[in-house]
Motif scaffolding. Structure first.
Motif: not given
Length: 378
Positions: A1-16, A19-26
């Motif tokens: 059984m699993a209910f995992d939240r994983i958040t990826h960080t995407i470096d945008a084109d402008a410095p500094g 964005s966050e991209l979240t996936v749930f794995k169930i």
């Protein structure tokens, strides 16, 4: 059984900026079947976010009870780049600002990417072929070096979806009834999805011409099967775009019902334990080329004569276009006529339209001569 939240960080084109991209794995990590779902690829289309908001706790509860026999990967909001596209308080979200690319167009052609490698390694073992083809896609993804923020986003999404047995992409129209876009091979295995969704139309095309996300996955398997008829290659990626009504239709009660209907589909397929609800059959699929996207050739103010769901005949006035310029401004009306007979499944929320704007989708049964090649709205 699993209910995992994983958040990826995407470096945008402008410095500094990031964005966050979240996936749930169930669900069981070793489940044989994988179901991939995402919403708001067109970030201004948010009914799918609401549906997945209500689906997540249903799947979590089912998993805790040991009722899941499939594993789910779910991006409730798959396009954080588009979610940030607010201009003078107007949310855009359909096109990448940097490249001008529609977020749901021009996805990579996986057949072109892996066909040569796959051809060299096919065997007479169907299961081994499926595993090898998926590994070839993963190997190709691993060689990619995404540079822009949109490329990074797409790479993360494809890396999560490449081995899915079902790929469900939740969208919406402008103002519409529930309907599906689906390839013919996928439709053969997704009729129950249409039934449980209460979909009023299943619009099929092998290649709609736009390189949309939902066609990337089944197209690979269909084309490999066509290229190698002497080898056992099971069709292994059923995919569809689920059009959840119109952009304003983001409400708790609707989202709850949509989530319950999705759960009913998963029960019907045996991916979630328990009896599915009884539902009526959805209409038979029809070719996307038989659906007229009725457009105007001049600017004006729309006054509709039909409602969503109405059956219309070819030549019937669908709306009047009130002139806003010239000698007939504000007094003359020009009827906009249906070019085919069928059911009206979408209209335009914006009533001020300019040349080329689509004002209705009319689902017919006979392919139209004017509907060849590129079949989508950009």
């Amino acid at each position: 059984m699993a209910f995992d939240r994983i958040t990826h960080t995407i470096d945008a084109d402008a410095p500094g900026t990031t964005s966050e991209l979240t996936v749930f794995k169930i669900g069981p990590a070793d489940a044989a079947t994988k179901i991939y779902m995402q919403a708001a690829l067109h970030a201004d289309e948010q009914p799918g976010i609401m549906a997945l908001h209500h689906l997540l706790p249903l799947l979590k509860s089912a998993d805790e009870k040991g009722e899941l026999s499939a594993r789910f990967s779910i991006f409730p909001m798959v396009n954080p780049l588009g979610m940030g596209q607010r201009v003078f308080e107007d949310h855009l979200g359909r096109y990448d600002f940097r490249s001008g690319t529609n977020f749901n167009r021009r996805w990579p052609d996986l057949f072109a990417a892996v066909a040569t490698k796959v051809a060299q390694n096919l065997t007479d073992d169907a299961a081994a072929n499926v595993a090898m083809i998926r590994q070839a896609v993963r190997d190709w993804l691993d060689t990619q070096r995404p540079t822009t923020a949109m490329q990074k986003l797409r790479h993360l999404v494809m890396t999560e979806a490449y081995d899915a047995d079902y790929v469900l992409d939740l969208h919406c129209d402008n103002e519409a009834l529930v309907h599906l876009f689906v390839t013919p091979d996928s439709m053969a295995e997704l009729s129950e999805l249409a039934d449980h969704m209460g979909s009023v139309a299943q619009l099929t095309a092998e290649d709609s011409g736009g390189g949309s996300f939902d066609e990337v996955w089944p197209s690979l398997w269909t084309r490999l099967r066509q290229a190698h008829p002497d080898k056992p290659i099971p069709f292994s990626a059923r995919a569809a775009t689920l059009e959840y009504r119109g952009q304003p239709d983001v409400f708790d009660d609707i989202g709850k019902d949509d989530a319950a209907r999705l759960l009913g589909f998963f029960r019907a397929k045996g991916f979630v334990a328990g009896p599915p609800p009884k539902v009526g059959p959805a209409p038979a699929p029809s070719p996307l080329s038989a659906t007229e996207m009725l457009r105007v050739d001049q600017a004006g103010l729309l006054a509709y004569r039909v409602e969503l769901g109405d059956q219309v005949e070819k030549g019937q006035p669908i709306a009047d276009l009130i002139a806003l310029a010239g000698p007939g401004a504000f007094t003359e009306r020009t009827p906009i006529l249906a070019g085919t007979s069928g059911r009206v499944i979408s209209r335009n929320v914006a009533k001020f339209v300019v040349p080329g704007n689509s004002i209705a989708k009319i689902v017919g049964t006979e392919p139209l001569a004017s509907r060849q090649g590129y079949l989508l709205e950009d």
